[in-house]
Design an enzyme around this catalytic site. Sequence first.
Site, PDB file in Angstrom:
ATOM      1  N   HIS A  96       0.977  -0.951  -0.006  1.00 18.00           N
ATOM      2  CA  HIS A  96       0.033   0.343  -0.098  1.00 18.00           C
ATOM      3  C   HIS A  96       0.394   1.500  -0.370  1.00 18.00           C
ATOM      4  O   HIS A  96       0.955   1.916   0.612  1.00 18.00           O
ATOM      5  CB  HIS A  96      -1.151   0.017   0.853  1.00 18.00           C
ATOM      6  CG  HIS A  96      -1.109  -0.534   2.783  1.00 18.00           C
ATOM      7  ND1 HIS A  96       0.256  -0.541   3.067  1.00 18.00           N
ATOM      8  CD2 HIS A  96      -1.167  -1.560   2.834  1.00 18.00           C
ATOM      9  CE1 HIS A  96      -0.025  -0.691   4.302  1.00 18.00           C
ATOM     10  NE2 HIS A  96      -0.713  -1.958   3.867  1.00 18.00           N
ATOM     11  N   HIS A 140      -3.431  -9.693  14.907  1.00 17.91           N
ATOM     12  CA  HIS A 140      -3.214  -8.686  13.896  1.00 17.91           C
ATOM     13  C   HIS A 140      -4.431  -8.968  13.219  1.00 17.91           C
ATOM     14  O   HIS A 140      -3.847  -9.985  12.219  1.00 17.91           O
ATOM     15  CB  HIS A 140      -2.157  -7.908  13.694  1.00 17.91           C
ATOM     16  CG  HIS A 140      -1.969  -6.812  12.675  1.00 17.91           C
ATOM     17  ND1 HIS A 140      -3.522  -6.594  12.769  1.00 17.91           N
ATOM     18  CD2 HIS A 140      -0.974  -6.717  11.601  1.00 17.91           C
ATOM     19  CE1 HIS A 140      -2.478  -5.247  11.528  1.00 17.91           C
ATOM     20  NE2 HIS A 140      -1.333  -5.496  11.408  1.00 17.91           N
ATOM     21  N   GLU A 167      -5.160  -7.710  10.615  1.00 15.52           N
ATOM     22  CA  GLU A 167      -4.280  -6.723   8.558  1.00 15.52           C
ATOM     23  C   GLU A 167      -4.955  -8.368   7.821  1.00 15.52           C
ATOM     24  O   GLU A 167      -3.855  -9.520   8.553  1.00 15.52           O
ATOM     25  CB  GLU A 167      -3.336  -6.376   8.240  1.00 15.52           C
ATOM     26  CG  GLU A 167      -3.707  -5.198   7.024  1.00 15.52           C
ATOM     27  CD  GLU A 167      -2.678  -4.321   7.417  1.00 15.52           C
ATOM     28  OE1 GLU A 167      -1.278  -4.009   8.458  1.00 15.52           O
ATOM     29  OE2 GLU A 167      -2.773  -3.711   6.058  1.00 15.52           O
ATOM     30  N   ASP A 170      -2.081  -9.737   4.870  1.00 20.03           N
ATOM     31  CA  ASP A 170      -1.307 -10.130   4.825  1.00 20.03           C
ATOM     32  C   ASP A 170      -1.502 -11.803   6.614  1.00 20.03           C
ATOM     33  O   ASP A 170      -0.448 -12.013   6.051  1.00 20.03           O
ATOM     34  CB  ASP A 170      -0.404  -9.472   4.784  1.00 20.03           C
ATOM     35  CG  ASP A 170      -0.545  -8.275   6.514  1.00 20.03           C
ATOM     36  OD1 ASP A 170      -1.523  -7.709   6.312  1.00 20.03           O
ATOM     37  OD2 ASP A 170       0.879  -8.151   6.249  1.00 20.03           O
ATOM     38  N   HIS A 172       0.441  -1.770  14.688  1.00 16.53           N
ATOM     39  CA  HIS A 172      -0.201  -0.358  14.218  1.00 16.53           C
ATOM     40  C   HIS A 172      -1.431  -0.536  13.841  1.00 16.53           C
ATOM     41  O   HIS A 172      -2.269   0.739  12.754  1.00 16.53           O
ATOM     42  CB  HIS A 172       0.263  -0.114  12.916  1.00 16.53           C
ATOM     43  CG  HIS A 172      -0.303  -0.786  11.467  1.00 16.53           C
ATOM     44  ND1 HIS A 172      -0.183  -0.544  10.237  1.00 16.53           N
ATOM     45  CD2 HIS A 172      -0.060  -1.864  11.533  1.00 16.53           C
ATOM     46  CE1 HIS A 172      -0.422  -1.616   9.621  1.00 16.53           C
ATOM     47  NE2 HIS A 172      -0.839  -2.713   9.788  1.00 16.53           N
ATOM     48  N   ASP A 195       3.345  -6.783  13.568  1.00 18.14           N
ATOM     49  CA  ASP A 195       4.198  -6.445  12.758  1.00 18.14           C
ATOM     50  C   ASP A 195       5.240  -5.993  13.038  1.00 18.14           C
ATOM     51  O   ASP A 195       6.211  -4.748  12.983  1.00 18.14           O
ATOM     52  CB  ASP A 195       3.032  -5.090  12.066  1.00 18.14           C
ATOM     53  CG  ASP A 195       1.975  -5.645  11.180  1.00 18.14           C
ATOM     54  OD1 ASP A 195       2.457  -6.381  10.292  1.00 18.14           O
ATOM     55  OD2 ASP A 195       1.631  -4.733  10.517  1.00 18.14           O
ATOM     56  N   TYR A 250      10.976   0.321   6.923  1.00 21.38           N
ATOM     57  CA  TYR A 250       9.609  -0.307   7.678  1.00 21.38           C
ATOM     58  C   TYR A 250       9.324   0.514   8.882  1.00 21.38           C
ATOM     59  O   TYR A 250       7.747   0.956   8.923  1.00 21.38           O
ATOM     60  CB  TYR A 250       9.613  -2.248   7.939  1.00 21.38           C
ATOM     61  CG  TYR A 250       8.349  -2.557   8.495  1.00 21.38           C
ATOM     62  CD1 TYR A 250       8.098  -3.565   7.971  1.00 21.38           C
ATOM     63  CD2 TYR A 250       7.954  -2.183   9.948  1.00 21.38           C
ATOM     64  CE1 TYR A 250       6.673  -4.337   8.160  1.00 21.38           C
ATOM     65  CE2 TYR A 250       6.612  -3.113  10.340  1.00 21.38           C
ATOM     66  CZ  TYR A 250       6.091  -3.609   9.130  1.00 21.38           C
ATOM     67  OH  TYR A 250       5.628  -4.892  10.394  1.00 21.38           O
ATOM     68  N   HIS A 295       6.845 -10.089  10.106  1.00 19.98           N
ATOM     69  CA  HIS A 295       7.488 -10.425   8.596  1.00 19.98           C
ATOM     70  C   HIS A 295       8.913  -9.709   9.012  1.00 19.98           C
ATOM     71  O   HIS A 295       9.468  -9.495  10.137  1.00 19.98           O
ATOM     72  CB  HIS A 295       7.406  -8.591   8.020  1.00 19.98           C
ATOM     73  CG  HIS A 295       5.498  -8.248   7.718  1.00 19.98           C
ATOM     74  ND1 HIS A 295       5.181  -9.406   6.227  1.00 19.98           N
ATOM     75  CD2 HIS A 295       5.113  -7.758   8.106  1.00 19.98           C
ATOM     76  CE1 HIS A 295       4.017  -8.364   6.857  1.00 19.98           C
ATOM     77  NE2 HIS A 295       3.640  -8.259   7.531  1.00 19.98           N
TER      78      HIS A 295
HETATM   79 FE1  FEO Z   1      -0.563  -4.338   9.586  1.00 19.86          FE
HETATM   80 FE2  FEO Z   1       1.512  -6.960   8.561  1.00 19.86          FE
HETATM   81  O1  FEO Z   1       0.206  -5.954   8.404  1.00 19.86           O
END
Ligand code: FEO
Length: 403
Positions: free
Chosen positions: A28, A82, A84, A86, A148, A167, A195, A228
Amino acid sequence: MQGPYRAVKVTDDVWWVGAIDWNIRDFHGYRTQRGSTYNAYLIMADKITLVDTVKAPFREEMMARIADVVDPGRIAYIVSDHSEADHTGSLPEVIAAVRPEKVFASAVGAKTLPELYAVGAEITAVKDGQTLSLGNRSLTFMETRMLHWPDSMFAYLNEEELLFSQDAFGMHLASSARFDDQIDPAILEYEGATYFANIILPYSPLVLKLLEKVRAAGLSVKLIAPDHGPIWRKDIGGVVGRYARWASQKPTAKGVVVYATMWHSTEKMARAIGEGFAAGGLTVKVMPLDAVHRSEVVYELLGAGAVAVGSSTLNNNMLPSLADCLTYLRGLKPQNLVGAAFGSYGWSGEAVRHIEEILVAMKVEIAAEGIRAKNVPAAEVLARCTALGQQMAQKVGERLAPC
Ligand code: FEO
């Protein structure tokens, strides 16, 4: 026949069962030049527990890595730290395949997940500080709202002193290496900072509060397992210290010039301001937006003291590449910058005013009125640009001087 995907042992009871995305280059708006990983973890406790899942197209890879350790049907609990996509894109299909006894998320996560998917299971909300027994192991949850997303939380595996940090402390880095001590420290520093700048920066005050909360709790952490990038097992003090430094956004003696130019006149002004920064004692980064990405600009601004922003005027406005970059920067809220605007024009010259308005909205301290050059900047205009750079450098120096 067994496929190619293997789990990676993290501790005696914890396995990495995530996926490597070698291809992704855009997150994004953030350019992920080295790809990424979506980390998921399997805790081989009495209640076998999966912590987070992966992006939807990587479900089979994750399931194959789980099957390398245990029959996926034996998973009792799934924890979603989380919401999101991903980390949850594959969650509904994983739930359908595994049929876990329970799925856990934060209170906000328990509300958010059903808004995102037909999850196929009731989500049990856990509270900040609550401990969940896995039989011979236990997880304690810590809400990390707005780090986040509102739903974000950490999960701490008490017996292993392992923090699942979603994250936070992560980075976008596709690699066959799973641990920090297997990767070049310069890459860890660069990708970690990139990041932070592109994802975490607007929430810096919350990062500082969270670090203080963890410190006050006296939590001993031997491993940090983010969603990640590499798992931290060697340089935990280093990555936590870097987060404290980045989140403080203390300015340094560094000046960034970012600009968009039509026929190189604004570029001449940018270079002259850069010379002024250098003459004033700043380290300098001059960033033409036809050659650099917005993600690199925000990386360079992390800890910078000054930013000069320039554009030619096109149809009464700034060039689109600068509008793009400023929209991105404004959302990320870099702090403690001294700024100024500049740019060339042919007949109307509104770009400089528009840039200044955005800098003011970003709470950048305007060092001096912006400089406009009609057509090609004359030597006198370039001298004013250099003087502006020096003036901005002086302001940065005043901010850095001990009180
Ligand atoms: Fe906020 Fe890796 O997703």
